[in-house]
Write a protein that holds these residues in place. Structure first.
Motif, PDB file in Angstrom:
ATOM      1  N   TRP A  55      -5.766   1.890  -5.651  1.00  0.00           N
ATOM      2  CA  TRP A  55      -5.145   2.736  -6.674  1.00  0.00           C
ATOM      3  C   TRP A  55      -5.715   2.414  -8.056  1.00  0.00           C
ATOM      4  O   TRP A  55      -5.973   3.307  -8.858  1.00  0.00           O
ATOM      5  N   GLU A  88       0.837  -1.199   0.000  1.00  0.00           N
ATOM      6  CA  GLU A  88       0.000   0.000   0.000  1.00  0.00           C
ATOM      7  C   GLU A  88       0.864   1.238   0.000  1.00  0.00           C
ATOM      8  O   GLU A  88       2.030   1.209   0.404  1.00  0.00           O
ATOM      9  N   LEU A  89       0.297   2.330  -0.478  1.00  0.00           N
ATOM     10  CA  LEU A  89       0.940   3.638  -0.508  1.00  0.00           C
ATOM     11  C   LEU A  89      -0.106   4.654  -0.069  1.00  0.00           C
ATOM     12  O   LEU A  89      -1.213   4.686  -0.631  1.00  0.00           O
ATOM     13  N   PHE A  90       0.219   5.455   0.939  1.00  0.00           N
ATOM     14  CA  PHE A  90      -0.719   6.436   1.505  1.00  0.00           C
ATOM     15  C   PHE A  90      -2.002   5.758   1.979  1.00  0.00           C
ATOM     16  O   PHE A  90      -3.097   6.270   1.774  1.00  0.00           O
ATOM     17  N   HIS A  91      -1.868   4.571   2.550  1.00  0.00           N
ATOM     18  CA  HIS A  91      -2.981   3.783   3.096  1.00  0.00           C
ATOM     19  C   HIS A  91      -3.949   3.296   2.027  1.00  0.00           C
ATOM     20  O   HIS A  91      -5.088   2.944   2.332  1.00  0.00           O
ATOM     21  N   LEU A  92      -3.521   3.293   0.773  1.00  0.00           N
ATOM     22  CA  LEU A  92      -4.332   2.760  -0.317  1.00  0.00           C
ATOM     23  C   LEU A  92      -3.618   1.550  -0.908  1.00  0.00           C
ATOM     24  O   LEU A  92      -2.432   1.615  -1.225  1.00  0.00           O
TER      25      LEU A  92
END
Length: 149
Positions: free
Chosen positions: A129, A120-124
């Motif tokens: 995404w 995940e990146l930035f809680h996504l």
């Protein structure tokens, strides 16, 4: 203008699909629902190639539909990952079917769970995404369908 928008939309699907394969190459194996999200991108790429050769709004509308489908699957998959709703029994929780043989064996295919976030990146998650970027592609496809030429 129409062809530029089609290239952006189909190219966006190509980039998202390439990103999925890159993550897979890096060791992030896809779950069943991840694979479901890839097929509409492949369809959008083919639709884009056809739309460049065939005038009219029908193919860009189909491209928008393909992007909307993968976005919808991404939203559903994100909800499964977050526990908002149940996912397919074949790839969530205990994985569904009966197990046989040696449970400690490392031979054979690994079951990748759809309700587990592997990156995940930035809680996504990757599914989130995909849902977000695919929704943006829907807008580009619709703009292509409305463009004169």
């Amino acid at each position: 203008m129409r062809n530029t928008l089609i290239v952006i939309a189909a190219g966006g699907s190509a980039l998202l699909l390439a990103g999925a394969f890159l993550f897979q190459f890096m060791g992030y194996l896809p779950c069943e629902m991840c694979l479901w999200q890839r097929w509409p991108h492949a369809a959008a790429i083919v639709i884009g190639a056809l739309a460049l050769a065939i005038p009219g709004a029908a193919l860009p509308v189909l491209g928008a539909l393909a992007a909307a489908v993968t976005s919808g699957i991404g939203v559903f998959h994100s909800g499964v990952e977050r526990g908002w709703w149940p996912g397919p029994s074949s790839c969530t929780g205990g994985g569904g079917g009966a197990l046989s043989g040696d449970l400690l064996s490392t031979d054979g295919p690994r079951l990748i769970m759809c309700d587990q976030v592997s990156w995940e990146l930035f809680h996504l998650s990757m599914a989130s995404w995909n849902a977000l970027f695919s929704a943006l592609l829907v807008i580009v496809w619709i703009a292509a369908a409305r463009a004169r030429t």
